[in-house]
Design a protein around this motif. Structure first.
Motif, PDB file in Angstrom:
ATOM      1  N   GLN A   1       4.163 -16.844  18.625  1.00 29.60           N
ATOM      2  CA  GLN A   1       3.374 -15.739  19.162  1.00 29.60           C
ATOM      3  C   GLN A   1       2.957 -14.810  18.026  1.00 29.60           C
ATOM      4  N   VAL A   2       1.668 -14.499  17.980  1.00 29.33           N
ATOM      5  CA  VAL A   2       1.151 -13.633  16.925  1.00 29.33           C
ATOM      6  C   VAL A   2       1.436 -12.182  17.278  1.00 29.33           C
ATOM      7  N   GLN A   3       1.930 -11.447  16.294  1.00 32.48           N
ATOM      8  CA  GLN A   3       2.144 -10.016  16.463  1.00 32.48           C
ATOM      9  C   GLN A   3       1.550  -9.264  15.284  1.00 32.48           C
ATOM     10  N   LEU A   4       0.863  -8.179  15.585  1.00 29.99           N
ATOM     11  CA  LEU A   4       0.319  -7.281  14.572  1.00 29.99           C
ATOM     12  C   LEU A   4       0.906  -5.901  14.834  1.00 29.99           C
ATOM     13  N   VAL A   5       1.511  -5.316  13.820  1.00 34.99           N
ATOM     14  CA  VAL A   5       2.172  -4.026  13.990  1.00 34.99           C
ATOM     15  C   VAL A   5       1.632  -3.056  12.946  1.00 34.99           C
ATOM     16  N   GLU A   6       0.932  -2.038  13.432  1.00 34.57           N
ATOM     17  CA  GLU A   6       0.376  -1.022  12.533  1.00 34.57           C
ATOM     18  C   GLU A   6       1.371   0.101  12.297  1.00 34.57           C
ATOM     19  N   SER A   7       1.226   0.752  11.158  1.00 35.58           N
ATOM     20  CA  SER A   7       2.020   1.934  10.849  1.00 35.58           C
ATOM     21  C   SER A   7       1.259   2.772   9.829  1.00 35.58           C
ATOM     22  N   GLY A   8       1.710   4.007   9.645  1.00 36.02           N
ATOM     23  CA  GLY A   8       1.154   4.847   8.600  1.00 36.02           C
ATOM     24  C   GLY A   8       0.244   5.960   9.066  1.00 36.02           C
ATOM     25  N   GLY A   9      -0.034   6.032  10.357  1.00 36.08           N
ATOM     26  CA  GLY A   9      -0.873   7.106  10.842  1.00 36.08           C
ATOM     27  C   GLY A   9      -0.148   8.440  10.806  1.00 36.08           C
ATOM     28  N   SER A  21      -0.816   0.456   7.323  1.00 33.98           N
ATOM     29  CA  SER A  21      -0.345  -0.907   7.098  1.00 33.98           C
ATOM     30  C   SER A  21      -0.376  -1.675   8.413  1.00 33.98           C
ATOM     31  N   CYS A  22      -0.619  -2.964   8.314  1.00 31.24           N
ATOM     32  CA  CYS A  22      -0.583  -3.840   9.479  1.00 31.24           C
ATOM     33  C   CYS A  22       0.165  -5.102   9.086  1.00 31.24           C
ATOM     34  N   ALA A  23       1.345  -5.264   9.652  1.00 31.38           N
ATOM     35  CA  ALA A  23       2.179  -6.424   9.360  1.00 31.38           C
ATOM     36  C   ALA A  23       1.942  -7.498  10.408  1.00 31.38           C
ATOM     37  N   CYS A  24       1.778  -8.716   9.945  1.00 29.31           N
ATOM     38  CA  CYS A  24       1.436  -9.845  10.817  1.00 29.31           C
ATOM     39  C   CYS A  24       2.573 -10.860  10.848  1.00 29.31           C
ATOM     40  N   SER A  25       2.830 -11.371  12.033  1.00 32.32           N
ATOM     41  CA  SER A  25       3.805 -12.450  12.153  1.00 32.32           C
ATOM     42  C   SER A  25       3.284 -13.489  13.129  1.00 32.32           C
ATOM     43  N   GLY A  26       3.756 -14.716  12.996  1.00 38.23           N
ATOM     44  CA  GLY A  26       3.482 -15.726  13.998  1.00 38.23           C
ATOM     45  C   GLY A  26       2.326 -16.659  13.730  1.00 38.23           C
ATOM     46  N   ARG A  32      -6.762 -16.132   7.408  1.00 39.30           N
ATOM     47  CA  ARG A  32      -7.527 -15.385   8.386  1.00 39.30           C
ATOM     48  C   ARG A  32      -8.104 -14.117   7.781  1.00 39.30           C
ATOM     49  N   ALA A  33      -9.349 -13.825   8.148  1.00 43.47           N
ATOM     50  CA  ALA A  33      -9.909 -12.520   7.830  1.00 43.47           C
ATOM     51  C   ALA A  33      -9.243 -11.484   8.734  1.00 43.47           C
ATOM     52  N   MET A  34      -9.077 -10.291   8.194  1.00 46.83           N
ATOM     53  CA  MET A  34      -8.424  -9.215   8.937  1.00 46.83           C
ATOM     54  C   MET A  34      -9.309  -7.982   8.926  1.00 46.83           C
ATOM     55  N   ALA A  74       1.610 -12.513   0.538  1.00 48.65           N
ATOM     56  CA  ALA A  74       3.050 -12.793   0.467  1.00 48.65           C
ATOM     57  C   ALA A  74       3.821 -11.950   1.497  1.00 48.65           C
ATOM     58  N   LEU A  75       3.372 -10.715   1.705  1.00 48.38           N
ATOM     59  CA  LEU A  75       4.011  -9.829   2.679  1.00 48.38           C
ATOM     60  C   LEU A  75       3.359  -9.921   4.054  1.00 48.38           C
ATOM     61  N   ARG A  76       2.280 -10.714   4.165  1.00 40.29           N
ATOM     62  CA  ARG A  76       1.581 -10.878   5.439  1.00 40.29           C
ATOM     63  C   ARG A  76       1.130  -9.531   5.985  1.00 40.29           C
ATOM     64  N   THR A  77       0.599  -8.707   5.109  1.00 47.26           N
ATOM     65  CA  THR A  77       0.251  -7.340   5.467  1.00 47.26           C
ATOM     66  C   THR A  77      -1.153  -7.001   4.965  1.00 47.26           C
ATOM     67  N   VAL A  78      -1.887  -6.265   5.784  1.00 43.07           N
ATOM     68  CA  VAL A  78      -3.187  -5.736   5.377  1.00 43.07           C
ATOM     69  C   VAL A  78      -3.081  -4.216   5.383  1.00 43.07           C
ATOM     70  N   TYR A  79      -3.739  -3.582   4.422  1.00 41.28           N
ATOM     71  CA  TYR A  79      -3.649  -2.148   4.235  1.00 41.28           C
ATOM     72  C   TYR A  79      -5.030  -1.501   4.359  1.00 41.28           C
ATOM     73  N   LEU A  80      -5.019  -0.239   4.704  1.00 36.43           N
ATOM     74  CA  LEU A  80      -6.234   0.566   4.669  1.00 36.43           C
ATOM     75  C   LEU A  80      -5.883   1.894   3.997  1.00 36.43           C
ATOM     76  N   GLN A  81      -6.326   2.041   2.764  1.00 36.37           N
ATOM     77  CA  GLN A  81      -6.145   3.296   2.043  1.00 36.37           C
ATOM     78  C   GLN A  81      -7.305   4.208   2.394  1.00 36.37           C
ATOM     79  N   MET A  82      -6.994   5.363   2.919  1.00 34.70           N
ATOM     80  CA  MET A  82      -8.020   6.304   3.378  1.00 34.70           C
ATOM     81  C   MET A  82      -7.916   7.584   2.570  1.00 34.70           C
ATOM     82  N   ASN A  83      -8.956   7.872   1.795  1.00 32.54           N
ATOM     83  CA  ASN A  83      -8.990   9.065   0.967  1.00 32.54           C
ATOM     84  C   ASN A  83     -10.094  10.008   1.439  1.00 32.54           C
ATOM     85  N   ASN A  84     -10.000  11.245   1.020  1.00 31.78           N
ATOM     86  CA  ASN A  84     -11.004  12.251   1.381  1.00 31.78           C
ATOM     87  C   ASN A  84     -11.285  12.216   2.886  1.00 31.78           C
ATOM     88  N   LEU A  85     -10.243  12.263   3.666  1.00 27.99           N
ATOM     89  CA  LEU A  85     -10.396  12.158   5.112  1.00 27.99           C
ATOM     90  C   LEU A  85     -11.143  13.343   5.686  1.00 27.99           C
TER      91      LEU A  85
END
Length: 113
Positions: A1-9, A21-26, A32-34, A74-85
């Motif tokens: 089962q695929v799981q995507l778990v976001e964090s960092g807000g 951060s978005c960690a992917c498992s399964g 895959r594009a993310m 390697a960490l199965r993770t995608v990141y979004l760095q957000m600056n000048n919000l």
């Protein structure tokens, strides 16, 4: 089962930064594009940034030059760095595995003026 778990807000002042951060498992993450999407109250969910398996990237015009998407296979993770919000960046941010119905639960980003 695929799981995507976001964090960092969180809550940040205008001009500040956050890293999501978005960690992917399964599944085989590396092939895959993310994408990162966001949905503001009363508005449709829109694509903010996307990164391909070859690390090609796409950004919505509203975030170009401020946001950076990256991935660590390697960490199965995608990141979004957000600056000048900006206050208009306030939304729930979701990650998605391109071409699938797999979404994370979302993480709230609130930018105060």
């Amino acid at each position: 089962q695929v799981q995507l778990v976001e964090s960092g807000g969180g809550l940040v002042s205008a001009g500040g930064s956050l890293r999501l951060s978005c960690a992917c498992s399964g599944t085989i993450f590396s092939i895959r594009a993310m994408g990162w999407y966001r949905q503001a109250p009363g508005k449709q969910r829109i694509l903010v940034a996307q990164i391909g398996s070859g690390r090609s990237t796409y950004y919505a015009d509203s975030v170009k030059g401020r946001f950076t998407i990256s991935r660590d296979n390697a960490l199965r993770t995608v990141y979004l760095q957000m600056n000048n919000l900006k206050p208009e960046d306030t939304a729930v941010y979701y990650c998605n595995m391109d071409g699938t119905a797999y979404w994370g639960q979302g993480t709230q980003v609130t930018v105060s003026s």
